[in-house]
Design a protein around this motif. Structure first.
Motif, PDB file in Angstrom:
ATOM      1  N   VAL A  67       0.849  -1.192   0.000  1.00  0.00           N
ATOM      2  CA  VAL A  67       0.000   0.000   0.000  1.00  0.00           C
ATOM      3  C   VAL A  67       0.885   1.242   0.000  1.00  0.00           C
ATOM      4  O   VAL A  67       1.611   1.494   0.948  1.00  0.00           O
ATOM      5  N   VAL A  68       0.814   2.016  -1.080  1.00  0.00           N
ATOM      6  CA  VAL A  68       1.600   3.239  -1.176  1.00  0.00           C
ATOM      7  C   VAL A  68       0.838   4.397  -0.563  1.00  0.00           C
ATOM      8  O   VAL A  68      -0.342   4.597  -0.841  1.00  0.00           O
ATOM      9  N   GLY A  69       1.501   5.176   0.283  1.00  0.00           N
ATOM     10  CA  GLY A  69       0.877   6.369   0.841  1.00  0.00           C
ATOM     11  C   GLY A  69      -0.051   6.102   1.994  1.00  0.00           C
ATOM     12  O   GLY A  69      -0.719   7.013   2.465  1.00  0.00           O
ATOM     13  N   ASP A  70      -0.123   4.843   2.481  1.00  0.00           N
ATOM     14  CA  ASP A  70      -1.070   4.519   3.537  1.00  0.00           C
ATOM     15  C   ASP A  70      -0.613   5.044   4.893  1.00  0.00           C
ATOM     16  O   ASP A  70      -1.432   5.362   5.746  1.00  0.00           O
ATOM     17  N   ASP A  71       0.692   5.132   5.127  1.00  0.00           N
ATOM     18  CA  ASP A  71       1.229   5.568   6.405  1.00  0.00           C
ATOM     19  C   ASP A  71       1.969   6.886   6.210  1.00  0.00           C
ATOM     20  O   ASP A  71       3.029   6.918   5.567  1.00  0.00           O
ATOM     21  N   PRO A  72       1.455   7.987   6.759  1.00  0.00           N
ATOM     22  CA  PRO A  72       2.118   9.281   6.556  1.00  0.00           C
ATOM     23  C   PRO A  72       3.478   9.365   7.222  1.00  0.00           C
ATOM     24  O   PRO A  72       4.240  10.293   6.954  1.00  0.00           O
ATOM     25  N   HIS A  73       3.795   8.411   8.101  1.00  0.00           N
ATOM     26  CA  HIS A  73       5.074   8.423   8.792  1.00  0.00           C
ATOM     27  C   HIS A  73       6.103   7.516   8.133  1.00  0.00           C
ATOM     28  O   HIS A  73       7.206   7.340   8.667  1.00  0.00           O
ATOM     29  N   ALA A  74       5.784   6.942   6.994  1.00  0.00           N
ATOM     30  CA  ALA A  74       6.712   6.036   6.318  1.00  0.00           C
ATOM     31  C   ALA A  74       7.617   6.808   5.362  1.00  0.00           C
ATOM     32  O   ALA A  74       7.238   7.847   4.800  1.00  0.00           O
ATOM     33  N   VAL A  75       8.810   6.283   5.178  1.00  0.00           N
ATOM     34  CA  VAL A  75       9.762   6.848   4.223  1.00  0.00           C
ATOM     35  C   VAL A  75       9.156   6.804   2.819  1.00  0.00           C
ATOM     36  O   VAL A  75       8.502   5.826   2.433  1.00  0.00           O
TER      37      VAL A  75
END
Length: 278
Positions: A67-75
């Protein structure tokens, strides 16, 4: 318009504009190399799980593969199309998370796309800190922001969404960065390119406003950098209960306006009324 339609429009509008399909800023391109990016940029980072590191007490989260963009805290990563030998990376460094908000910084990296050696970096203290208005996504914008014949900027968009049902709110802020004298530099900090907000009684009656802005480089210049024309489209909606009990809306607009941003030698000055939240 039915009451159900009004409710659906209001409750979902602030989130709907957050997920553009514009390919200039929709794709993440770490391609399984996020861990290598972190290890190269933060050689003292400690791996705390299969998907996270810790660097100087701050948490770094790797992106989920599915999932791309699902976690705003991910690199996030993106090869810079105009300079395909370079990769851009944004690394959220989170110090704490709670129901009341998150605390954290953000570091932007320009990397050699092949070796992942860090060419330039810029630390943005507090940029991932939020409260009732939450950061829901970050994304690179690699449209051709040509500031000068041999100077092109890239953008970072930060998507934010309010949690209040009575006062729905959503915003996308855009900042521009360029490599100048060998250093990664901020040239435009936080213009709101999309926003949606309102106030209503959670049943029908209320007012809602939305606007969008596009940036285009102009042939005129100040201090060597192109002037930026900002084109705005805005509209408003008033919802009320009619005599027959039906929820109806009256739409105002769209209205068009333009604004010119000029470079003062250090940055483009953005008027307060269209500055994004920081």
């Amino acid at each position: 318009m039915t009451l159900r339609t009004i409710k659906t429009t209001v409750l979902l509008a602030t989130a709907a504009f957050l997920f553009s399909t514009d390919l200039s800023f929709a794709e993440d391109e770490c391609n399984g190399r996020a861990a290598a990016v972190v290890q190269r940029a933060y050689p003292d980072a400690v791996k705390t799980s299969d998907t996270s590191f810790s660097a100087k007490g701050l948490a770094i989260t790797l992106p989920a593969e599915s999932v791309v963009g699902d976690d705003p805290h991910a690199v996030i990563c993106r090869v810079w199309p105009v300079y395909p030998e370079l990769m851009l990376a944004a690394v959220p460094l989170i110090g704490g998370q709670s129901n009341d908000g998150d605390a954290g910084d953000l570091e932007l990296l320009v990397l050699d796309a092949a070796s992942l050696d860090v060419r330039q970096r810029l630390y943005l203290a507090g940029r991932m800190t939020d409260d009732a208005v939450r950061i829901t996504r970050i994304a690179f914008d690699t449209a051709r922001y040509r500031l000068a014949p041999k100077q092109i900027a890239f953008g970072l968009r930060i998507f934010q969404h309010g949690s209040s049902g009575l006062n729905p709110f959503g915003e996308v802020g855009l900042s521009l960065y360029t490599i100048e004298d060998g250093k990664l530099t901020s040239v435009l900090s936080g213009i709101t390119v999309s926003d949606n907000h309102g106030e209503w009684d959670t049943n029908c009656a209320g007012t809602f406003d939305e606007s969008s802005r596009t940036l285009s480089m102009q042939p005129t210049t100040h201090h060597g950098y192109a002037d930026i024309l900002v084109s705005e489209m805005s509209s408003g909606t008033v919802a009320s209960v009619a005599a027959n009990g039906e929820c109806v809306e009256k739409r105002d607009g769209p209205k068009e306006s333009i604004l010119l941003l000029t470079y003062d030698g250090k940055e483009y000055s953005v008027p307060e009324n269209i500055r994004s939240l920081e």
